[in-house]
Design an enzyme around this catalytic site. Structure first.
Site, PDB file in Angstrom:
ATOM      1  N   ASP A  38     -82.591   0.443  44.244  1.00  0.00           N
ATOM      2  CA  ASP A  38     -81.422   0.285  43.371  1.00  0.00           C
ATOM      3  C   ASP A  38     -80.138   0.664  44.109  1.00  0.00           C
ATOM      4  OD1 ASP A  38     -80.125  -0.368  41.050  1.00  0.00           O
ATOM      5  OD2 ASP A  38     -80.578   1.515  40.016  1.00  0.00           O
ATOM      6  N   ASN A  40     -77.691  -1.804  45.302  1.00  0.00           N
ATOM      7  CA  ASN A  40     -77.123  -2.832  46.190  1.00  0.00           C
ATOM      8  C   ASN A  40     -75.705  -3.233  45.760  1.00  0.00           C
ATOM      9  OD1 ASN A  40     -79.609  -2.906  47.381  1.00  0.00           O
ATOM     10  ND2 ASN A  40     -80.191  -4.924  46.601  1.00  0.00           N
ATOM     11  N   ARG A  42     -73.459  -1.613  43.908  1.00  0.00           N
ATOM     12  CA  ARG A  42     -72.468  -0.552  44.129  1.00  0.00           C
ATOM     13  C   ARG A  42     -72.138  -0.400  45.615  1.00  0.00           C
ATOM     14  NH1 ARG A  42     -75.726   3.687  40.854  1.00  0.00           N
ATOM     15  NH2 ARG A  42     -77.188   1.932  40.898  1.00  0.00           N
ATOM     16  N   ARG A  51     -71.208  -8.427  45.086  1.00  0.00           N
ATOM     17  CA  ARG A  51     -72.521  -7.784  44.920  1.00  0.00           C
ATOM     18  C   ARG A  51     -73.593  -8.414  45.813  1.00  0.00           C
ATOM     19  NH1 ARG A  51     -73.510  -4.704  40.569  1.00  0.00           N
ATOM     20  NH2 ARG A  51     -75.657  -5.479  40.558  1.00  0.00           N
ATOM     21  N   HIS A  55     -76.992  -7.257  48.272  1.00  0.00           N
ATOM     22  CA  HIS A  55     -78.389  -7.709  48.225  1.00  0.00           C
ATOM     23  C   HIS A  55     -78.864  -8.128  49.614  1.00  0.00           C
ATOM     24  CE1 HIS A  55     -78.345  -7.190  44.005  1.00  0.00           C
ATOM     25  NE2 HIS A  55     -77.570  -8.212  43.735  1.00  0.00           N
ATOM     26  N   TRP A  87     -82.656 -11.258  34.659  1.00  0.00           N
ATOM     27  CA  TRP A  87     -82.138 -12.615  34.384  1.00  0.00           C
ATOM     28  C   TRP A  87     -80.837 -12.555  33.598  1.00  0.00           C
ATOM     29  CZ3 TRP A  87     -84.583 -15.829  37.381  1.00  0.00           C
ATOM     30  CH2 TRP A  87     -85.943 -15.634  37.664  1.00  0.00           C
ATOM     31  N   LEU A 152    -101.398  -3.141  55.598  1.00  0.00           N
ATOM     32  CA  LEU A 152    -100.579  -2.682  54.466  1.00  0.00           C
ATOM     33  C   LEU A 152    -100.642  -3.690  53.317  1.00  0.00           C
ATOM     34  CD1 LEU A 152     -98.211  -0.792  53.358  1.00  0.00           C
ATOM     35  CD2 LEU A 152     -96.673  -2.507  54.339  1.00  0.00           C
ATOM     36  N   SER A 217     -86.491   1.962  34.068  1.00  0.00           N
ATOM     37  CA  SER A 217     -86.103   0.548  33.951  1.00  0.00           C
ATOM     38  C   SER A 217     -87.321  -0.385  33.836  1.00  0.00           C
ATOM     39  CB  SER A 217     -85.211   0.130  35.131  1.00  0.00           C
ATOM     40  OG  SER A 217     -84.067   0.954  35.191  1.00  0.00           O
ATOM     41  N   GLU A 228     -95.677  11.234  41.349  1.00  0.00           N
ATOM     42  CA  GLU A 228     -94.590  12.169  41.631  1.00  0.00           C
ATOM     43  C   GLU A 228     -93.297  11.355  41.715  1.00  0.00           C
ATOM     44  OE1 GLU A 228     -94.731  15.540  41.991  1.00  0.00           O
ATOM     45  OE2 GLU A 228     -96.828  15.377  41.384  1.00  0.00           O
TER      46      GLU A 228
HETATM   47  C1  IPE Z   1     -84.182  -1.983  38.302  1.00  0.00           C
HETATM   48  O1  IPE Z   1     -82.849  -1.857  38.618  1.00  0.00           O
HETATM   49  C2  IPE Z   1     -84.693  -3.289  38.808  1.00  0.00           C
HETATM   50  C3  IPE Z   1     -84.753  -3.443  40.263  1.00  0.00           C
HETATM   51  C4  IPE Z   1     -84.456  -2.527  41.151  1.00  0.00           C
HETATM   52  C5  IPE Z   1     -85.231  -4.720  40.721  1.00  0.00           C
HETATM   53  P1  IPE Z   1     -81.695  -2.262  37.596  1.00  0.00           P
HETATM   54  O2  IPE Z   1     -80.417  -2.052  38.310  1.00  0.00           O
HETATM   55  O3  IPE Z   1     -81.955  -3.606  37.048  1.00  0.00           O
HETATM   56  O4  IPE Z   1     -81.894  -1.205  36.431  1.00  0.00           O
HETATM   57  P2  IPE Z   1     -80.891  -0.719  35.290  1.00  0.00           P
HETATM   58  O5  IPE Z   1     -80.322  -1.950  34.654  1.00  0.00           O
HETATM   59  O6  IPE Z   1     -79.839   0.097  35.954  1.00  0.00           O
HETATM   60  O7  IPE Z   1     -81.733   0.098  34.369  1.00  0.00           O
HETATM   61  C1  IPE Z   2     -80.899  -3.401  42.968  1.00  0.00           C
HETATM   62  O1  IPE Z   2     -79.524  -3.212  43.094  1.00  0.00           O
HETATM   63  C2  IPE Z   2     -81.323  -4.818  43.222  1.00  0.00           C
HETATM   64  C3  IPE Z   2     -81.746  -5.567  42.032  1.00  0.00           C
HETATM   65  C4  IPE Z   2     -81.787  -5.108  40.808  1.00  0.00           C
HETATM   66  C5  IPE Z   2     -82.146  -6.934  42.243  1.00  0.00           C
HETATM   67  P1  IPE Z   2     -78.539  -3.528  41.909  1.00  0.00           P
HETATM   68  O2  IPE Z   2     -78.143  -4.952  41.988  1.00  0.00           O
HETATM   69  O3  IPE Z   2     -79.108  -3.101  40.613  1.00  0.00           O
HETATM   70  O4  IPE Z   2     -77.295  -2.623  42.284  1.00  0.00           O
HETATM   71  P2  IPE Z   2     -76.450  -1.715  41.315  1.00  0.00           P
HETATM   72  O5  IPE Z   2     -77.413  -0.812  40.610  1.00  0.00           O
HETATM   73  O6  IPE Z   2     -75.743  -2.608  40.375  1.00  0.00           O
HETATM   74  O7  IPE Z   2     -75.528  -0.958  42.226  1.00  0.00           O
HETATM   75 MG    MG Z   3     -79.100  -1.367  39.582  1.00  0.00          MG
END
Ligand code: IPE
Ligand code: IPE
Ligand code: MG
Length: 261
Positions: A38, A40, A42, A51, A55, A87, A152, A217, A228
């Site tokens: 999580d 990417n 930001r 954004r 990614h 989505w 793996l 999530s 853990e």
């Molecule tokens: C969870 O992250 C999904 C993935 C990392 C693929 P999100 O960014 O979608 O989660 P929320 O919306 O902050 O809960």
């Molecule tokens: C995780 O990063 C990647 C996916 C959910 C696909 P985010 O896209 O959720 O990045 P933030 O949380 O908005 O920073």
């Molecule tokens: Mg996120």
């Protein structure tokens, strides 16, 4: 901001400074690591970039983490790549993510296969929206091509939702009961787990979430019962083998009780 993660991360970072991966006690490492990648978006926004730039950087981080997991002899690495709820994002962002997915499988499959990595998808591939036929075909091809590999095990959660997975398992069992193959009394944890996407995999030992968020999530709701939890404020594109080692080191120091004493 972290309730328990940060002090632990700081400690692990200091202790790791004099050892790198060599400082890790290999026999205490987790067999199965799951990661919510999580932060990417930001990461990119902090650089004044769109954004999708985050990614792309996230894919690079993922490469390093897969390689390091393999080097350390981790048996299973499960990564949350795209949730059933993702989505909801803009068509532009979803399109970019699906583009990266296809690019990843096109570019990396040969190497993953050479490295003896077995790919598994957790989630509803065929339930992905129409228009993603190339992605669906690439996913099925990757599973098929690597299914006999013995290195793996890389599980990619895609169009995945934990509640959806549990409901799907319940429906499968209900079908079998209706068909007279099974009685309700015969449904136990083992049979239930056998209907989940993770059937046959060892229990998740360690869940890592980057970017400071303290929530699941909708990830692996059934499977995380005794995992853990390690969280770090590091954003996913900045997560690398050193920060991964910190998480693993912290894990090796945990006292897992499973309800005992
Ligand atoms: C969870 O992250 C999904 C993935 C990392 C693929 P999100 O960014 O979608 O989660 P929320 O919306 O902050 O809960
Ligand atoms: C995780 O990063 C990647 C996916 C959910 C696909 P985010 O896209 O959720 O990045 P933030 O949380 O908005 O920073
Ligand atoms: Mg996120």
């Amino acid at each position: 901001m972290a309730l328990f993660g940060k002090d632990e991360a700081q400690k692990a970072s200091e202790q790791k400074a004099n050892g790198g991966s060599e400082g890790l006690e290999r026999e205490k490492l987790p067999r199965h690591v799951a990661i919510i990648m999580d932060g990417n978006g930001r990461w990119a926004q902090r650089r004044g970039m769109p954004r999708t730039f985050g990614h792309k950087a996230g894919v690079e981080a993922l490469r390093e983490i897969i390689r390091h997991s393999d080097d350390l002899g981790i048996e299973v690495l499960t990564i949350y790549a795209f949730s059933a709820e993702n989505w909801k994002r803009s068509a532009e962002e979803v399109g970019a993510l699906m583009g990266l997915l296809l690019e990843y499988f096109t570019k990396e499959l040969d190497e993953l296969n050479r490295e003896n990595v077995q790919i598994r998808i957790l989630g509803d591939i065929d339930g992905m929206p129409s228009g993603l036929e190339r992605q669906k075909a690439a996913l099925h091809a990757a599973i098929e091509r690597t299914q006999k590999n013995t290195g793996l095990r890389l599980c990619i959660a895609l169009n995945y939702g934990g509640r959806q997975e549990i409901v799907h398992a319940a429906r499968q069992l209900a079908r079998r009961v209706a068909a007279g193959e099974l009685t309700p009394e015969e449904i136990d944890q083992e049979r239930f787990a056998a209907e989940l996407y993770t059937a046959g995999l060892p229990e998740v030992d360690l869940l890592i979430r980057t970017s400071g968020e303290m929530r699941l999530s909708n990830f692996l709701l059934y499977q995380l019962a005794y995992a853990e939890f390690y969280q770090t404020d590091t954003l996913w594109p900045d997560f690398n083998k050193d920060t991964y080692d910190e998480a693993l080191l912290a894990y090796t120091r945990r006292n897992r009780r499973f309800g005992g004493v």
